[in-house]
Motif scaffolding. Structure first.
Motif, PDB file in Angstrom:
ATOM      1  N   MET A 128      -0.864  27.851  50.364  1.00 10.45           N
ATOM      2  CA  MET A 128      -1.570  26.606  50.058  1.00 10.45           C
ATOM      3  C   MET A 128      -2.207  26.012  51.304  1.00 10.45           C
ATOM      4  N   GLN A 129      -2.989  24.968  51.098  1.00  7.19           N
ATOM      5  CA  GLN A 129      -3.655  24.260  52.189  1.00  7.19           C
ATOM      6  C   GLN A 129      -2.612  23.505  53.030  1.00  7.19           C
ATOM      7  N   GLU A 174      -2.298  20.414  54.057  1.00  6.52           N
ATOM      8  CA  GLU A 174      -1.859  19.111  53.533  1.00  6.52           C
ATOM      9  C   GLU A 174      -0.843  19.288  52.410  1.00  6.52           C
ATOM     10  N   GLU A 175      -1.086  20.265  51.537  1.00  8.19           N
ATOM     11  CA  GLU A 175      -0.153  20.548  50.449  1.00  8.19           C
ATOM     12  C   GLU A 175       1.143  21.142  50.992  1.00  8.19           C
ATOM     13  N   ALA A 176       1.027  21.981  52.034  1.00  6.15           N
ATOM     14  CA  ALA A 176       2.206  22.610  52.626  1.00  6.15           C
ATOM     15  C   ALA A 176       3.116  21.566  53.273  1.00  6.15           C
ATOM     16  N   LYS A 211       3.497  18.424  52.282  1.00  5.69           N
ATOM     17  CA  LYS A 211       4.204  17.739  51.192  1.00  5.69           C
ATOM     18  C   LYS A 211       5.291  18.634  50.593  1.00  5.69           C
ATOM     19  N   ALA A 212       4.995  19.914  50.410  1.00  7.91           N
ATOM     20  CA  ALA A 212       5.973  20.836  49.835  1.00  7.91           C
ATOM     21  C   ALA A 212       7.155  21.057  50.783  1.00  7.91           C
ATOM     22  N   LYS A 260       9.383  18.074  50.562  1.00  8.83           N
ATOM     23  CA  LYS A 260      10.145  18.124  49.312  1.00  8.83           C
ATOM     24  C   LYS A 260      11.271  19.149  49.407  1.00  8.83           C
TER      25      LYS A 260
END
Length: 81
Positions: free
Chosen positions: A30-31, A33-35, A37-38, A41
């Motif tokens: 993933m990108q 920014e998404e990484a 957040k993941a 989490k």
């Protein structure tokens, strides 16, 4: 992360190392920014999962454990230290 309450090791990864490992592995999928957040989490889920690790049954002798270890039969009735 240490999954056995009686094992204490200096080689256990820190939260920073765990987050960085999650982040770098997620970058393949993933990108950035998404990484981020993941990875946040995943660290949150790890903290929830290992906050109160479950006891395990083993066939080890009591003399194999470190001095000061508290066994299940020595704990209060709820089984938590």
């Amino acid at each position: 992360m240490n999954t056995y309450p009686y094992l204490i090791t200096p080689h256990e990864p820190t939260k920073k190392q765990l987050w960085l490992a999650a982040f770098t592995s997620l970058l393949c999928h993933m990108q950035p920014e998404e990484a981020i957040k993941a990875a946040d989490k995943s660290l949150e889920l790890c903290d929830e999962r290992w906050e109160h690790p479950q006891w395990i049954e083993s066939w080890q002798y009591t003399h194999s454990y470190p001095v000061g270890h508290r066994f299940r039969h020595e704990l209060p009735s709820n089984g938590k230290p």
